[in-house]
Design a protein around this motif. Structure first.
Motif, PDB file in Angstrom:
ATOM      1  N   ALA A 140      49.571  25.685  56.007  1.00  0.00           N
ATOM      2  CA  ALA A 140      50.393  26.581  57.211  1.00  0.00           C
ATOM      3  C   ALA A 140      49.564  26.342  58.286  1.00  0.00           C
ATOM      4  CB  ALA A 140      50.288  28.139  56.800  1.00  0.00           C
ATOM      5  N   ILE A 141      48.029  26.359  57.998  1.00  0.00           N
ATOM      6  CA  ILE A 141      47.112  26.213  59.136  1.00  0.00           C
ATOM      7  C   ILE A 141      47.351  24.691  59.595  1.00  0.00           C
ATOM      8  CG2 ILE A 141      44.680  25.889  59.881  1.00  0.00           C
ATOM      9  CD1 ILE A 141      44.155  28.013  57.785  1.00  0.00           C
ATOM     10  N   GLN A 142      47.194  23.674  58.703  1.00  0.00           N
ATOM     11  CA  GLN A 142      47.801  22.183  59.150  1.00  0.00           C
ATOM     12  C   GLN A 142      49.078  22.100  60.086  1.00  0.00           C
ATOM     13  OE1 GLN A 142      45.622  19.602  58.833  1.00  0.00           O
ATOM     14  NE2 GLN A 142      43.994  21.035  58.156  1.00  0.00           N
ATOM     15  N   SER A 143      49.958  22.762  59.464  1.00  0.00           N
ATOM     16  CA  SER A 143      51.360  22.840  60.155  1.00  0.00           C
ATOM     17  C   SER A 143      51.159  23.365  61.631  1.00  0.00           C
ATOM     18  CB  SER A 143      52.436  23.616  59.409  1.00  0.00           C
ATOM     19  OG  SER A 143      53.665  23.286  60.029  1.00  0.00           O
ATOM     20  N   GLU A 144      50.724  24.531  61.688  1.00  0.00           N
ATOM     21  CA  GLU A 144      50.622  25.474  62.962  1.00  0.00           C
ATOM     22  C   GLU A 144      49.669  24.667  63.819  1.00  0.00           C
ATOM     23  OE1 GLU A 144      49.851  29.304  61.882  1.00  0.00           O
ATOM     24  OE2 GLU A 144      51.721  29.703  61.113  1.00  0.00           O
ATOM     25  N   ASP A 145      48.530  24.120  63.404  1.00  0.00           N
ATOM     26  CA  ASP A 145      47.716  23.368  64.256  1.00  0.00           C
ATOM     27  C   ASP A 145      48.462  22.125  64.797  1.00  0.00           C
ATOM     28  OD1 ASP A 145      44.953  22.813  65.329  1.00  0.00           O
ATOM     29  OD2 ASP A 145      45.066  21.066  64.144  1.00  0.00           O
ATOM     30  N   GLN A 146      49.168  21.539  64.070  1.00  0.00           N
ATOM     31  CA  GLN A 146      49.898  20.304  64.581  1.00  0.00           C
ATOM     32  C   GLN A 146      51.121  20.828  65.731  1.00  0.00           C
ATOM     33  OE1 GLN A 146      49.474  16.910  64.442  1.00  0.00           O
ATOM     34  NE2 GLN A 146      47.530  17.592  63.284  1.00  0.00           N
ATOM     35  N   GLU A 147      51.565  21.820  65.488  1.00  0.00           N
ATOM     36  CA  GLU A 147      52.589  22.574  66.572  1.00  0.00           C
ATOM     37  C   GLU A 147      51.973  22.721  67.545  1.00  0.00           C
ATOM     38  OE1 GLU A 147      56.245  23.907  67.755  1.00  0.00           O
ATOM     39  OE2 GLU A 147      55.770  22.352  66.284  1.00  0.00           O
ATOM     40  N   VAL A 148      50.475  23.435  67.640  1.00  0.00           N
ATOM     41  CA  VAL A 148      50.005  23.733  68.924  1.00  0.00           C
ATOM     42  C   VAL A 148      49.625  22.442  69.728  1.00  0.00           C
ATOM     43  CG1 VAL A 148      47.725  24.541  69.897  1.00  0.00           C
ATOM     44  CG2 VAL A 148      48.858  25.776  68.162  1.00  0.00           C
ATOM     45  N   LYS A 149      49.063  21.330  68.921  1.00  0.00           N
ATOM     46  CA  LYS A 149      48.873  20.330  69.796  1.00  0.00           C
ATOM     47  C   LYS A 149      50.324  19.304  70.354  1.00  0.00           C
ATOM     48  CE  LYS A 149      44.945  18.988  66.776  1.00  0.00           C
ATOM     49  NZ  LYS A 149      44.427  18.206  65.671  1.00  0.00           N
ATOM     50  N   SER A 150      51.093  19.620  69.583  1.00  0.00           N
ATOM     51  CA  SER A 150      52.557  19.058  70.237  1.00  0.00           C
ATOM     52  C   SER A 150      53.041  19.630  71.440  1.00  0.00           C
ATOM     53  CB  SER A 150      53.590  19.152  69.063  1.00  0.00           C
ATOM     54  OG  SER A 150      54.841  18.663  69.576  1.00  0.00           O
ATOM     55  N   THR A 151      53.079  21.070  71.470  1.00  0.00           N
ATOM     56  CA  THR A 151      53.289  21.821  72.413  1.00  0.00           C
ATOM     57  C   THR A 151      52.503  21.541  73.765  1.00  0.00           C
ATOM     58  OG1 THR A 151      52.316  23.765  71.678  1.00  0.00           O
ATOM     59  CG2 THR A 151      54.781  23.685  71.245  1.00  0.00           C
ATOM     60  N   TRP A 152      51.314  21.467  73.354  1.00  0.00           N
ATOM     61  CA  TRP A 152      50.283  21.224  74.508  1.00  0.00           C
ATOM     62  C   TRP A 152      50.490  20.031  75.075  1.00  0.00           C
ATOM     63  CZ3 TRP A 152      46.978  23.163  77.852  1.00  0.00           C
ATOM     64  CH2 TRP A 152      45.895  22.496  78.279  1.00  0.00           C
TER      65      TRP A 152
END
Length: 206
Positions: free
Chosen positions: A23-35
């Motif tokens: 979950a952390i990996q997935s949400e970390d990637q989502e943060v990077k993508s939206t950034w």
């Protein structure tokens, strides 16, 4: 031996899933993508500035202070490296916010000045640039809102039990987000109004 390793790998995968690692990996990637989308839209705005400044300069060269202010603010934005590493550095993130806020303020002052030049407002190039700027500001708002939500979800995960233990184990920390105070400066798109009502004439003194 191979069967044992397969079972061990399966157990390890199950363990990582249950502890929130995935979950952390997935949400970390989502943060990077939206950034990345936030940065992309801010860059789109910065790219419009030189043409906008030149357009105004053609009709209002005397507004040097305002034009210089926009140019300097744009240069400051360009000096801030908006890399993914910024997401793990609150001070760098604050610097990014401040630079974008200053450019927003400078653009707002520029648009106020243009109200005094009817010929400029009727110029096709200027109107096209204004339409692009307005569209970009809208995209910035959407991209930033997505980023805010992604960071909120990520931060909740890394702070919640038991995933907070996994986050600490692998070095995942909370990420900075746009603040309410900063939102006042950067979330409001510069107002583009070519039909502003004239100020009322003050009543004569008795």
């Amino acid at each position: 031996m191979r069967k044992f390793l397969t079972v061990l790998a399966a157990l390890a995968t199950l363990s990582l899933t249950n502890c929130g690692y995935n979950a952390i990996q997935s949400e970390d990637q989502e943060v990077k993508s939206t950034w990345s989308e936030v940065v992309n839209q801010y860059q789109r705005r910065a790219d419009l500035v030189p043409n906008l400044v030149n357009s105004v300069k053609g009709f209002a060269q005397q507004e040097k202070d305002v034009l210089i202010g926009v140019t300097n603010a744009r240069a400051k934005v360009g000096s801030v490296q908006a890399t993914p590493e910024v997401l793990n550095d609150p001070a760098a993130f604050q610097k990014f916010q401040q630079a974008q806020g200053e450019l927003s303020s400078a653009l707002s002052r520029l648009l106020v000045v243009t109200e005094n030049y009817p010929q400029l407002k009727s110029d096709e190039l200027f109107k096209n640039l204004m339409a692009q700027l307005e569209g970009t500001e809208n995209r910035i708002t959407v991209a930033r809102n997505r980023y805010i939500k992604a960071v909120q979800a990520y931060n909740v995960t890394v702070r919640s039990v038991p995933t907070n233990f996994t986050a600490m184990m692998f070095g995942y920390k909370e990420k900075p987000n746009f603040t309410v105070e900063n939102e006042k400066d950067i979330s409001t798109a510069p107002k583009v109004d070519f039909n502003a009502a004239p100020a009322p004439t003050p009543a004569p003194a008795k």
